[in-house]
Design a protein around this motif. Sequence first.
Motif, PDB file in Angstrom:
ATOM      1  N   VAL A   1       0.836  -1.208   0.000  1.00  0.00           N
ATOM      2  CA  VAL A   1       0.000   0.000   0.000  1.00  0.00           C
ATOM      3  C   VAL A   1       0.869   1.256   0.000  1.00  0.00           C
ATOM      4  N   ARG A   2       1.901   1.250   0.816  1.00  0.00           N
ATOM      5  CA  ARG A   2       2.762   2.435   0.908  1.00  0.00           C
ATOM      6  C   ARG A   2       3.474   2.698  -0.418  1.00  0.00           C
ATOM      7  N   ASN A   3       3.971   1.647  -1.091  1.00  0.00           N
ATOM      8  CA  ASN A   3       4.616   1.822  -2.395  1.00  0.00           C
ATOM      9  C   ASN A   3       3.671   2.468  -3.394  1.00  0.00           C
ATOM     10  N   LEU A   4       2.398   2.080  -3.361  1.00  0.00           N
ATOM     11  CA  LEU A   4       1.427   2.653  -4.296  1.00  0.00           C
ATOM     12  C   LEU A   4       1.124   4.109  -3.978  1.00  0.00           C
ATOM     13  N   ILE A   5       0.926   4.402  -2.719  1.00  0.00           N
ATOM     14  CA  ILE A   5       0.587   5.776  -2.345  1.00  0.00           C
ATOM     15  C   ILE A   5       1.769   6.714  -2.568  1.00  0.00           C
ATOM     16  N   GLU A   6       2.966   6.272  -2.228  1.00  0.00           N
ATOM     17  CA  GLU A   6       4.152   7.128  -2.343  1.00  0.00           C
ATOM     18  C   GLU A   6       4.844   6.982  -3.695  1.00  0.00           C
ATOM     19  N   ARG A   7       4.277   6.170  -4.593  1.00  0.00           N
ATOM     20  CA  ARG A   7       4.839   5.944  -5.931  1.00  0.00           C
ATOM     21  C   ARG A   7       6.312   5.537  -5.843  1.00  0.00           C
ATOM     22  N   ASP A   8       6.553   4.552  -4.997  1.00  0.00           N
ATOM     23  CA  ASP A   8       7.921   4.183  -4.643  1.00  0.00           C
ATOM     24  C   ASP A   8       8.215   2.710  -4.909  1.00  0.00           C
ATOM     25  N   ALA A   9       7.447   2.087  -5.789  1.00  0.00           N
ATOM     26  CA  ALA A   9       7.713   0.685  -6.107  1.00  0.00           C
ATOM     27  C   ALA A   9       9.039   0.556  -6.847  1.00  0.00           C
ATOM     28  N   VAL A  10       9.645  -0.601  -6.736  1.00  0.00           N
ATOM     29  CA  VAL A  10      10.932  -0.847  -7.402  1.00  0.00           C
ATOM     30  C   VAL A  10      10.709  -1.052  -8.896  1.00  0.00           C
ATOM     31  N   THR A  11      11.547  -0.390  -9.696  1.00  0.00           N
ATOM     32  CA  THR A  11      11.534  -0.592 -11.141  1.00  0.00           C
ATOM     33  C   THR A  11      12.663  -1.550 -11.499  1.00  0.00           C
ATOM     34  N   GLU A  12      12.314  -2.684 -12.075  1.00  0.00           N
ATOM     35  CA  GLU A  12      13.318  -3.651 -12.513  1.00  0.00           C
ATOM     36  C   GLU A  12      13.524  -3.527 -14.024  1.00  0.00           C
ATOM     37  N   LEU A  13      14.736  -3.784 -14.461  1.00  0.00           N
ATOM     38  CA  LEU A  13      15.013  -3.769 -15.886  1.00  0.00           C
ATOM     39  C   LEU A  13      14.341  -4.955 -16.561  1.00  0.00           C
ATOM     40  N   GLY A  14      13.879  -4.742 -17.770  1.00  0.00           N
ATOM     41  CA  GLY A  14      13.312  -5.833 -18.531  1.00  0.00           C
ATOM     42  C   GLY A  14      14.384  -6.835 -18.951  1.00  0.00           C
ATOM     43  N   ALA A  15      13.938  -7.986 -19.407  1.00  0.00           N
ATOM     44  CA  ALA A  15      14.870  -9.053 -19.776  1.00  0.00           C
ATOM     45  C   ALA A  15      15.908  -8.608 -20.803  1.00  0.00           C
ATOM     46  N   PRO A  16      15.538  -7.877 -21.879  1.00  0.00           N
ATOM     47  CA  PRO A  16      16.568  -7.475 -22.860  1.00  0.00           C
ATOM     48  C   PRO A  16      17.677  -6.632 -22.246  1.00  0.00           C
ATOM     49  N   LEU A  17      17.311  -5.655 -21.405  1.00  0.00           N
ATOM     50  CA  LEU A  17      18.336  -4.803 -20.804  1.00  0.00           C
ATOM     51  C   LEU A  17      19.189  -5.572 -19.812  1.00  0.00           C
ATOM     52  N   ARG A  18      18.574  -6.478 -19.055  1.00  0.00           N
ATOM     53  CA  ARG A  18      19.352  -7.285 -18.108  1.00  0.00           C
ATOM     54  C   ARG A  18      20.363  -8.143 -18.850  1.00  0.00           C
TER      55      ARG A  18
END
Length: 716
Positions: A334-351
Amino acid sequence: MRRIGRRDIVAAILIALVAGAVFTSPPLEALQGLSLDILTALRWELVGDRRDPATSPVVVVAIDGETYDTPPFKGSPTQTWTREIGRVLTGITEGGAKVIGFDVIFPSSIEQSEIPFGDASFGSRLKGFDRDYLIALRKLSDGGKLVLGEILSNDHPDAPYPAQRLAVRNNVRALNVHTDTDDVIRRMPLSFSFDGKPVPAMAVELAARALDAKPETASSGVTTLAGYAIPSAVPNTLTLNFRGMGRDVPAYSFADLRACVEKGDTDFFRRAFGGKVVLLGTILNFEDRKLTSMRLSGGYDGTPGARCALPAPASTVQKARSDIAGVFVHAAFVRNLIERDAVTELGAPLRIILTIAFAAIIACAACMLAPGGALTTWLALTAAYAAVAVGAFVHALALPLTEPALAGLTALGMMTSYRFVIADREERFLRKSFAFYLAPEVINTMVNSGKMPELGGEMRNITMFFSDLAGFSSIAEKMTPAELVALMNEYLSAMTDIIESHGGYVDKYIGDSVVAMFGAPVDDPDHARHAVAAALQCRDRLAELNGSHPAFKGRGLAHRIGLNSGEAVVGNIGSRRRFNYTVMSDTVNLASRLEGANKYFGTTIMASEMTVTQSRGAFTWRELDMVRVQGRDEPIRVSEPLADKNQETQEQGIRAATYAKGLACWRARDFAKAAELFESAAGDDPPCRYFARRARALAANPPPPDWTAVNTLEGK
């Protein structure tokens, strides 16, 4: 540093591709999760998080151990707690909470108990027990303030009992989590499909109500909430960001809140829950524990909230644990959604690209450097990359960490094996084949260029070193072949070690003679100084061998050394089928003549004026004479090095001064005075004795008026 060829580049690229593809392949997808775990731990240890739990938009109401030990809950079934739960929920709502979510499920009611009680069941005796609780649920649900939770499953679904579901008008959301293959929760599902329509998960529903918005899913699969495009590396999931490791969420004991209701402290509820999203859940040591990406450093079951009515338990010290209560997983969601703080992971091609690039860099380093240097490079680059990754993770961007590190280490091992089996095999062959014939520097140049030696030369300024054993033929006649070989091997090894330790290159051995050069193949601006230092050390070393080595004792070996500096042609010289790295020029011939000239003066080392000049005042010299050697018309000034500058003995200093005075008288044609000076120092000094004889002869038979003070030497 080893030179990289085209074949090595191809090998490095192939190795990087293989290593990168392996460590980003589906069978090893657990490494992606491990990267999140390591980054979470490193961020916490290196950066930490100092947010005040009071600022958290989410709070937890905990049915904890204190609740189970506090009347009226102590010893009573949880189904009998519903009335108190309803009262506390009402107090929280009146305190200004935005919405309440249930992370606890009551699948049955005490009214449904079939336990016999007299002539009827116990449940039938308690009909209407949950009436107040259900009324409270209806009131809260109708006001949009309440969401019950359920677990969706084909085998073992867990849902509120029907009366509760009816009371909230089916306002129930799923509490299911997304578990990776290693049973760790790192992501949470955003929605579930019912009748072909997406229904938000519990946390998404709570955040949406708190933000007064509705989640929308585009055709691309991206879910947006109040303008926030939720990052999803795995479709329809959010990657949890445990920035505060659970300590940033306040947790209030349900037992204390129930007592607070009894106390009637409405201000406390406003202070604690005003404007908050509230999650009701259990915090117990044996139930609903979850492994998350906090598992490596340990997470916390919130921070104990302020107390209202009951004293705090005696033991309130929290310790980090590998698992946390499940309610804090939803709280972080809930906190990640409200504070817009979820982790952004690189997609498979970039990884994959990043992993291959890292492996390629390490493969190139392993191709150029020795294994130890390559390993050090891997450690340094991995540490630097980890620092960058932690910095990015502070801003909620998760770069792959374990995949590049392991791919790089694998690339290092593969490239080292490739070099040993294929690439360096030729280098080892060249070094082994030419080690006894070419200077190490020449072999290095040949290996680095990838070319076999070929005919050719260049003009270089060098210092030539010629040495020869005096009267060795007569000594050798008295020795057996075995004794002679042993003696020569010991002598030549000792002299060669000294020459090479000063940067010289032994060109050849001619019987008992050593021919060496300084200043080639490797450039050496101080080649003259190094050559003179080597000559002095060779002189001293032979004296040591004569005094201590069994093969030399009683032989009385002495050698003569000639030194000359100047321009010479150095390079691969010979025929097209066979050649040597050697040197040619008049500079070489003069050094050879000076070696032979030592026998006239009785000296061990004789150097030309060019060598004296280029040695840059590093030594104390004694000028011997002006001589004209065979094959040269021009006379040259020759000198003898006595010792390093300012290291000569007092006796050497006095003798050199006397010799210089005698030489001045000689050149002034005062032969009688010169003879007296030379004879005064001629006791154990062969040059003085040599000049004393010549001076006496000329004093008795003066030379003609056109006489010049140049000594023309006969023979070599």
